[in-house]
Design an enzyme around this catalytic site. Structure first.
Site, PDB file in Angstrom:
ATOM      1  N   CYS A   1      13.423  10.496   6.799  1.00 49.03           N
ATOM      2  CA  CYS A   1      13.468   9.889   8.135  1.00 49.03           C
ATOM      3  C   CYS A   1      14.850  10.029   8.761  1.00 49.03           C
ATOM      4  O   CYS A   1      14.969  10.156   9.968  1.00 49.03           O
ATOM      5  CB  CYS A   1      13.036   8.438   8.080  1.00 49.03           C
ATOM      6  SG  CYS A   1      13.917   7.486   6.862  1.00 49.03           S
TER       7      CYS A   1
ATOM      8  N   GLU B   1      10.576  14.917  16.077  1.00 47.95           N
ATOM      9  CA  GLU B   1      10.805  14.918  14.636  1.00 47.95           C
ATOM     10  C   GLU B   1       9.858  15.942  13.999  1.00 47.95           C
ATOM     11  O   GLU B   1       8.652  15.899  14.224  1.00 47.95           O
ATOM     12  CB  GLU B   1      10.509  13.518  14.089  1.00 47.95           C
ATOM     13  CG  GLU B   1      10.736  13.381  12.610  1.00 47.95           C
ATOM     14  CD  GLU B   1      10.513  11.947  12.118  1.00 47.95           C
ATOM     15  OE1 GLU B   1       9.509  11.341  12.487  1.00 47.95           O
ATOM     16  OE2 GLU B   1      11.364  11.467  11.352  1.00 47.95           O
TER      17      GLU B   1
ATOM     18  N   GLU C   1      10.631   0.640  10.024  1.00 49.05           N
ATOM     19  CA  GLU C   1      11.625   1.678   9.759  1.00 49.05           C
ATOM     20  C   GLU C   1      10.905   2.984  10.053  1.00 49.05           C
ATOM     21  O   GLU C   1      10.024   3.389   9.307  1.00 49.05           O
ATOM     22  CB  GLU C   1      12.078   1.562   8.304  1.00 49.05           C
ATOM     23  CG  GLU C   1      13.435   2.171   8.084  1.00 49.05           C
ATOM     24  CD  GLU C   1      13.329   3.614   7.685  1.00 49.05           C
ATOM     25  OE1 GLU C   1      13.357   4.462   8.609  1.00 49.05           O
ATOM     26  OE2 GLU C   1      13.208   3.901   6.505  1.00 49.05           O
TER      27      GLU C   1
ATOM     28  N   LYS D   1       0.847  -1.198   0.000  1.00 45.65           N
ATOM     29  CA  LYS D   1       0.000   0.000   0.000  1.00 45.65           C
ATOM     30  C   LYS D   1       0.880   1.244   0.000  1.00 45.65           C
ATOM     31  O   LYS D   1       1.598   1.497   0.962  1.00 45.65           O
ATOM     32  CB  LYS D   1      -0.900   0.049   1.237  1.00 45.65           C
ATOM     33  CG  LYS D   1      -1.921   1.186   1.111  1.00 45.65           C
ATOM     34  CD  LYS D   1      -2.635   1.482   2.421  1.00 45.65           C
ATOM     35  CE  LYS D   1      -1.850   2.423   3.294  1.00 45.65           C
ATOM     36  NZ  LYS D   1      -1.676   3.782   2.716  1.00 45.65           N
TER      37      LYS D   1
HETATM   38  P1  NAI Z   1       2.065   7.620   8.785  1.00 47.36           P
HETATM   39  O1  NAI Z   1       2.979   6.789   9.584  1.00 47.36           O
HETATM   40  O2  NAI Z   1       0.681   7.824   9.278  1.00 47.36           O
HETATM   41  O3  NAI Z   1       1.929   7.021   7.308  1.00 47.36           O
HETATM   42  C1  NAI Z   1       2.805   6.072   6.728  1.00 47.36           C
HETATM   43  C2  NAI Z   1       1.989   4.977   6.038  1.00 47.36           C
HETATM   44  O4  NAI Z   1       1.257   4.237   7.002  1.00 47.36           O
HETATM   45  C3  NAI Z   1       0.956   5.484   5.046  1.00 47.36           C
HETATM   46  O5  NAI Z   1       0.900   4.583   3.957  1.00 47.36           O
HETATM   47  C4  NAI Z   1      -0.337   5.426   5.832  1.00 47.36           C
HETATM   48  O6  NAI Z   1      -1.466   5.285   5.034  1.00 47.36           O
HETATM   49  C5  NAI Z   1      -0.127   4.185   6.672  1.00 47.36           C
HETATM   50  N1  NAI Z   1      -0.891   4.135   7.915  1.00 47.36           N
HETATM   51  C6  NAI Z   1      -1.380   5.147   8.663  1.00 47.36           C
HETATM   52  N2  NAI Z   1      -2.016   4.690   9.741  1.00 47.36           N
HETATM   53  C7  NAI Z   1      -1.902   3.338   9.719  1.00 47.36           C
HETATM   54  C8  NAI Z   1      -2.343   2.288  10.573  1.00 47.36           C
HETATM   55  N3  NAI Z   1      -2.982   2.543  11.699  1.00 47.36           N
HETATM   56  N4  NAI Z   1      -2.038   1.025  10.237  1.00 47.36           N
HETATM   57  C9  NAI Z   1      -1.354   0.760   9.126  1.00 47.36           C
HETATM   58  N5  NAI Z   1      -0.924   1.699   8.261  1.00 47.36           N
HETATM   59  C10 NAI Z   1      -1.196   2.983   8.553  1.00 47.36           C
HETATM   60  O7  NAI Z   1       2.748   9.001   8.537  1.00 47.36           O
HETATM   61  P2  NAI Z   1       2.002  10.389   8.189  1.00 47.36           P
HETATM   62  O8  NAI Z   1       0.779  10.571   9.006  1.00 47.36           O
HETATM   63  O9  NAI Z   1       1.827  10.468   6.750  1.00 47.36           O
HETATM   64  O10 NAI Z   1       3.089  11.423   8.679  1.00 47.36           O
HETATM   65  C11 NAI Z   1       3.098  11.844  10.029  1.00 47.36           C
HETATM   66  C12 NAI Z   1       4.495  11.931  10.541  1.00 47.36           C
HETATM   67  O11 NAI Z   1       5.129  10.667  10.458  1.00 47.36           O
HETATM   68  C13 NAI Z   1       5.415  12.848   9.773  1.00 47.36           C
HETATM   69  O12 NAI Z   1       5.278  14.156  10.153  1.00 47.36           O
HETATM   70  C14 NAI Z   1       6.751  12.290  10.112  1.00 47.36           C
HETATM   71  O13 NAI Z   1       7.165  12.794  11.357  1.00 47.36           O
HETATM   72  C15 NAI Z   1       6.500  10.814  10.243  1.00 47.36           C
HETATM   73  N6  NAI Z   1       6.872  10.065   9.038  1.00 47.36           N
HETATM   74  C16 NAI Z   1       8.042   9.383   9.034  1.00 47.36           C
HETATM   75  C17 NAI Z   1       8.444   8.718   7.903  1.00 47.36           C
HETATM   76  C18 NAI Z   1       9.726   7.982   7.857  1.00 47.36           C
HETATM   77  O14 NAI Z   1      10.211   7.683   6.789  1.00 47.36           O
HETATM   78  N7  NAI Z   1      10.314   7.627   8.963  1.00 47.36           N
HETATM   79  C19 NAI Z   1       7.654   8.737   6.682  1.00 47.36           C
HETATM   80  C20 NAI Z   1       6.403   9.434   6.813  1.00 47.36           C
HETATM   81  C21 NAI Z   1       6.065  10.080   7.943  1.00 47.36           C
END
Ligand code: NAI
Length: 779
Positions: free
Chosen positions: A298, A393, A264, A191
Site C-alpha cells: 500500500c 494505484e 488503512e 477475516k
Molecule cells: P479488497 O479491498 O477488495 O480486499 C481487501 C479485504 O476486504 C479482503 O479481505 C476482502 O475479502 C475484503 N472485502 C472485499 N469487499 C468487501 C466488502 N464489500 N466489505 C467488507 N470487506 C470486503 O482488495 P482486492 O480486491 O483484493 O484488491 C483490489 C485492489 O485493492 C488492489 O489492486 C489494490 O489496488 C488495492 N489493495 C490495497 C491494499 C492496501 O494495503 N492498501 C491491500 C489490498 C488491495
C-alpha cells in the site's frame, strides 16, 4: 588464479530453494480442508473454495466460505469472552501476547514458508520481514498490555472488533490488527483475504497452543461477502486494510451505527530523488520501494520523481539494475521478485499497463517463468502528472516516473494525488530533507531509506489513504475509548414567543467569515426568544453557499498552520482575557437564551478552556520513537487542516469554545455552526475575536439549522474533518457524506458530552494527525 573482478563477473547465483515439505505436511495434517476458528476451536469445513499457490497454480488447501450463522457465532463467542478478557487486567493479557510471540518465533520457518506458498512473495521477504515484524508486534503490544493500567488510566477496551485484512501481508496485517486489539482488552473476529488465509489459520492454532481464552480471537474465512457480514454484525469497531473503494463502502455502511472505524487504504506514494542524493543507495532503495512484494504494497514508492539534472543518468542506472533482478520461484532464496498473488491481480496489472500509451516503457530484460502468476519489473518514464498511471494505484511491480526542477516543484508533484500514505526522499543535504519532510502530505516519510516499519512507529495515512494509525502509542487510541458511562443527548430547542425586544435595539447578527461580518446568502433569518417570550435578537440562516464561503475562507488561512505554538498561545490567552472582561454580559445572555442560570459557570469554564488550550499550544509535542533500525522515527503532530464542527446546542458558549480552542491551538482553521437553539453567544463572540489579533479565516462562524449545514460541510472536499455535538442526530448523514474524500469524523451518535468536564486531551488528539518521519540516526 582468478582476480576478484573475474570471480565477480563470472559468478552466477545457483538456485537455493527452501523446502516446502514441512509446510505441506502441516496442511496435510489439517486434512487440507479448513473450517473457521470460533470460540477456540476449528469448525467442521463447510462449502468453500480453493486456496492456490500463485507461483505454480497448485491447490494448497480448501477453505470454507463463512455463512451468516458462522459470522454470528464468531461475534457471539467474542462478545461472551470480552468482559472477562478485559477484566483480567493488562498484566495477565501481556503473558498471552508474549506466549503468542514466542510460539510464532518457534514456528517462524513454518510461517515463512507457508506465507510464501500462499502469497507468492519471495521467501527472503517472508523470512526476514513479514514474520519477524509480526512477532515484534506481539512482543511490543505485550508491553502495551502490561502498561495499560498505569499509562492509559482513563481508557478502556472498545469491545468486539471486526477486522478485515488484505492479501499482501497476510500474517503481518493480522498481527497489526490482533495484537493491539487484544492487548487493550478487546476480542476480535478477523477475516483474512480469500487468496491468503493459511497463515491466519496457522495463527489460530498458535492461539490454541498459547492457551488463549476461548473467544478472544476468532477467525472466519471467505470473500468480500463475509467482510460485509462482519461490517454489519454487532461489533463495536471495524478495522479495515484494503482498497479505497471497499474502504469507502465500509464508511457508508457503518455511518450512524456508532461503530468505531479505522481505514488503512491505498496510496500512490512519491519517491523523490534530489540531484545531490547518493544515487546508488537511492537505486537500491527503489528496488525495495517498488519491487518488494512485487509492488503489492500500500505504501509502495510507486511514483518516482527525479531532479532533472540527474534524471538521465539515474534512469539508465535504474534500467540496468532492473535487468539484474531475478524473478521466479518464490521459495528460492536468491530470488528478488516472486509471484503476483492471483491471476485476477495479474490481469488487473497487465490491463492497466496495456491501456497506457504515454511515456516510454522498459520491462526488465530477465527471464520470466511461463507458468504461474509472474509480471516483469516495469518502468514507465516521462509521464505527465495527470496521466492515469501517475494517479491510479497499480499494486504491481510497475514504477512510473517524471522529473522536477526545484524542491518546491517536487513538493507540488508529490502532493498532487488524492492519497496521502507515505513518501520517500533522498538527498545528502540534511537541511533540504528536513525542509521537505514537513511539506509532504503523508502519514509516513522516509528519509534516505524506504519501506521501514516497526511496531513502535505508527503507520497510516491521510486523505483517501484512510484514517487511524497502527502501531506506537497513537495506535492504541484506535482500540480504546474513554472510560465512563454516557447518557443519551436530548434534543434542545430554543424558546418561541412574540414578546417585545428585550434590548432597545433589535440587531440581526451576521456571520463571521474570513474575519469579517457577512450577510447570509439566502437572506433568511430567525428570531431568538427568551423563556418569557421576549425577543432577544435575530440570526441568519446559513445555507450551502454560506458553508462554501466559510470553508473557502478557512482554506485560505493556511498560514495559521505554520505559526508557532507560542504565537497561537498568546492569541488564545488574549481571547480569554477579552472574554473575561465581558463575563457578566455573556453570562446574562446565556441565562436569557436557556432560561437557566448556567451562564456564569459557562463563561468561567470557557475562559478556562481558552487558557488550557493556550497552555497546550506549545506543549502537545510529538515523540521520537526508538526503532530497531539505524534511525529514529519522529512522530510529529500536525494540524488536521480545516475542521468543520456543529457545536453543542445545550452549552451555547462553552460548547463552541471547547471545540474551537484546542482546534486552533493545534494550527487548524475551523468552520463552526453555532448552537442552533441558542446562537447569540456565538454571534456576541465575534467581537471578542475581532479584538484578539486572530487572523481572518482561522475561525469562521455560521448560525442556522444544523441539518442544513451538516451535509455541505461533510461532503466538502476542502474540509478535512467534521465533528458534530449537535443535539439534532446528524451522525449518520455526516458519516455517510464524509465518504467522498474520507475525511475524519467525530460524531456523538446521540450521546451527551459533559461540557463542564475538561476534555481538552481528546480534542487535541482529534485536532492533530501524526506524521512519522524516519531519519538516519546513530550507528
Ligand atoms: P479488497 O479491498 O477488495 O480486499 C481487501 C479485504 O476486504 C479482503 O479481505 C476482502 O475479502 C475484503 N472485502 C472485499 N469487499 C468487501 C466488502 N464489500 N466489505 C467488507 N470487506 C470486503 O482488495 P482486492 O480486491 O483484493 O484488491 C483490489 C485492489 O485493492 C488492489 O489492486 C489494490 O489496488 C488495492 N489493495 C490495497 C491494499 C492496501 O494495503 N492498501 C491491500 C489490498 C488491495
Amino acid at each position: 588464479t582468478l582476480t576478484v573482478k573475474e570471480i565477480f563477473e563470472t559468478m552466477d547465483y545457483g538456485p537455493a530453494p527452501e523446502s516446502a515439505a514441512d509446510a505441506l505436511a502441516w496442511l496435510v495434517d489439517q486434512g487440507a480442508r479448513f473450517g473457521h476458528f470460533i470460540n477456540g476451536e476449528f469448525t467442521a469445513p463447510g462449502d468453500g473454495f480453493d486456496s492456490k499457490n500463485p507461483a505454480t497454480g497448485e491447490v494448497l488447501a480448501t477453505l470454507s466460505q463463512a455463512t451468516q450463522s458462522d459470522v454470528d457465532s464468531a461475534v457471539d463467542a467474542a462478545r461472551k469472552a470480552q468482559a472477562k478478557w478485559s477484566a483480567a487486567g493488562g498484566a495477565a493479557r501481556a503473558r498471552y501476547l508474549y506466549a503468542i510471540a514466542r510460539l510464532m518465533q518457534k514456528h517462524a520457518r513454518l510461517f515463512a514458508v507457508l506465507e510464501t506458498l500462499d502469497n507468492g512473495k519471495p521467501i527472503r521477504e517472508s523470512r526476514d520481514i513479514d514474520v519477524p515484524l509480526a512477532q515484534r508486534h506481539f512482543y511490543y503490544h505485550a508491553g502495551m498490555a502490561q502498561l495499560m493500567e498505569s499509562e492509559l488510566p482513563d481508557r478502556e477496551a472498545l469491545g468486539v472488533c471486526g477486522q478485515i485484512i488484505p492479501w499482501n501481508f497476510p500474517l503481518l496485517m493480522l498481527a497489526w490488527k490482533v495484537a493491539p486489539a487484544i492487548a487493550m482488552g478487546n476480542t476480535v473476529v478477523l477475516k483474512p483475504a480469500e487468496y491468503t488465509s493459511l497463515t491466519a489459520l496457522l495463527f489460530a492454532d498458535i492461539c490454541r497452543q498459547a492457551g488463549l481464552p476461548k473467544g478472544v480471537v476468532n477467525i472466519v474465512t471467505g470473500d468480500g461477502a463475509v467482510g460485509e457480514m462482519i461490517v454489519g454484525a454487532d461489533v463495536d469497531k471495524i478495522a479495515f486494510t484494503g482498497s479505497t473503494a471497499v474502504g469507502r463502502r465500509i464508511r457508508e455502511a457503518t455511518a450512524g451505527s456508532g461503530k468505531a472505524l479505522t481505514l488503512e487504504l491505498g496510496g500512490k506514494s512519491p519517491y523523490i530523488v534530489f540531484d545531490d542524493a547518493d544515487i546508488d543507495s537511492a537505486i537500491e532503495g527503489l528496488v525495495d520501494a517498488i519491487w518488494f512484494n512485487q509492488g503489492q504494497v500500500c505504501c509502495a514508492g510507486s511514483r518516482l520523481l527525479v531532479q532533472e539534472g540527474i534524471a538521465e543518468r539515474f534512469h539508465a542506472k535504474l534500467r540496468a539494475r532492473m535487468d539484474k533482478l531475478r524473478i521466479g520461484n518464490p521459495l528460492d532464496k536468491s530470488i528478488d521478485v516472486g509471484a503476483i498473488v492471483d491471476p485476477v491481480q495479474l490481469t488487473t496489472i497487465s490491463e492497466m499497463v496495456a491501456a497506457n500509451t504515454a511515456g516510454r516503457m522498459h520491462q526488465a530484460q530477465v527471464a520470466v517463468p511461463e507458468r504461474g502468476c509472474f509480471y516483469p519489473p516495469t518502468l514507465i518514464e516521462g509521464l505527465a502528472p495527470s496521466d492515469a498511471l501517475m494517479q491510479e494505484e497499480i499494486f504491481g511491480p510497475v514504477l512510473v516516473s517524471t522529473t522536477f526542477r526545484t524542491p518546491s516543484e517536487a513538493v507540488e508533484l508529490a502532493n498532487n494525488t488524492r492519497y496521502g500514505l507515505a513518501a520517500t526522499l533522498w538527498t545528502e543535504n540534511v537541511n533540504l530533507a528536513l525542509d521537505i519532510a514537513p511539506k509532504l502530505v503523508a502519514g509516513v516519510v522516509w528519509v534516505n531509506a524506504t519501506n521501514l516499519f516497526d511496531a513502535a512507529a505508527g503507520f497510516g495515512g491521510t486523505r483517501e489513504s484512510g484514517f487511524g494509525r497502527e502501531g506506537g502509542w497513537e495506535g492504541l487510541s484506535a482500540y480504546t475509548k474513554p472510560k465512563g458511562k454516557t447518557k443519551a443527548l436530548e434534543k434542545v430547542t430554543g424558546f418561541s414567543g412574540d414578546g417585545a425586544p428585550v434590548d432597545a435595539v433589535d440587531r440581526t447578527a451576521k456571520f463571521y467569515v474570513g474575519g469579517k461580518q457577512t450577510r447570509p446568502d439566502g437572506g433568511y433569518s430567525k428570531a431568538i426568544h427568551s423563556k418569557s417570550g421576549g425577543l432577544l435578537g435575530h440570526v441568519g440562516l446559513g445555507n450551502r453557499k454560506d458553508v462554501r464561503n466559510a470553508v473557502e475562507a478557512a482554506a485560505g488561512a493556511k498560514a495559521w498552520s505554520k505559526t508557532t505554538g507560542h504565537l497561537r498561545a498568546q492569541i488564545l490567552y488574549y481571547i480569554g482575557e477579552n472574554l473575561s472582561a465581558r463575563a457578566g454580559e455573556f453570562a446574562d445572555r446565556i441565562d436569557r437564551m436557556t432560561g437557566k442560570s448556567q451562564g456564569a459557570q459557562e463563561v468561567e469554564a470557557s475562559i478556562q478552556r481558552l487558557f488550557t488550550a493556550a497552555a497546550w499550544a506549545d506543549k502537545y509535542d510529538g515523540q521520537a520513537h526508538g526503532v530497531p533500525i539505524r534511525g529514529v522515527a519522529l512522530a510529529m503532530k500536525e494540524p488536521v487542516g480545516v475542521i468543520g464542527a456543529l457545536c453543542a446546542d445545550e452549552a451555547p458558549l462553552l460548547g463552541l469554545v471547547s471545540v474551537m480552542a484546542p482546534a486552533i491551538a493545534m494550527g487548524n482553521r475551523v468552520v463552526l455552526a453555532a448552537s442552533e437553539a441558542y446562537p447569540l453567544s456565538a454571534t456576541d463572540f465575534y467581537q471578542v475575536l475581532e479584538t484578539s489579533d486572530l487572523p481572518g479565516g482561522v475561525v469562521n462562524i455560521l448560525t442556522g439549522r444544523h441539518a442544513e449545514m451538516a451535509s455541505p460541510l461533510a461532503s466538502h472536499l476542502n474540509v478535512d474533518a467534521v465533528w458534530s455535538f449537535s443535539s439534532s442526530d446528524l451522525s449518520a448523514m455526516i458519516e455517510e457524506a464524509s465518504a467522498g474524500n474520507l475525511k475524519r469524523t467525530w460524531v456523538n451518535n446521540g450521546l451527551a458530552m459533559d461540557w463542564s468536564a475538561d476534555h481538552s486531551r481528546r480534542f487535541l488528539e482529534a485536532a492533530t494527525e501524526v506524521k512519522n518521519i524516519w531519519i538516519p540516526y546513530g550507528e
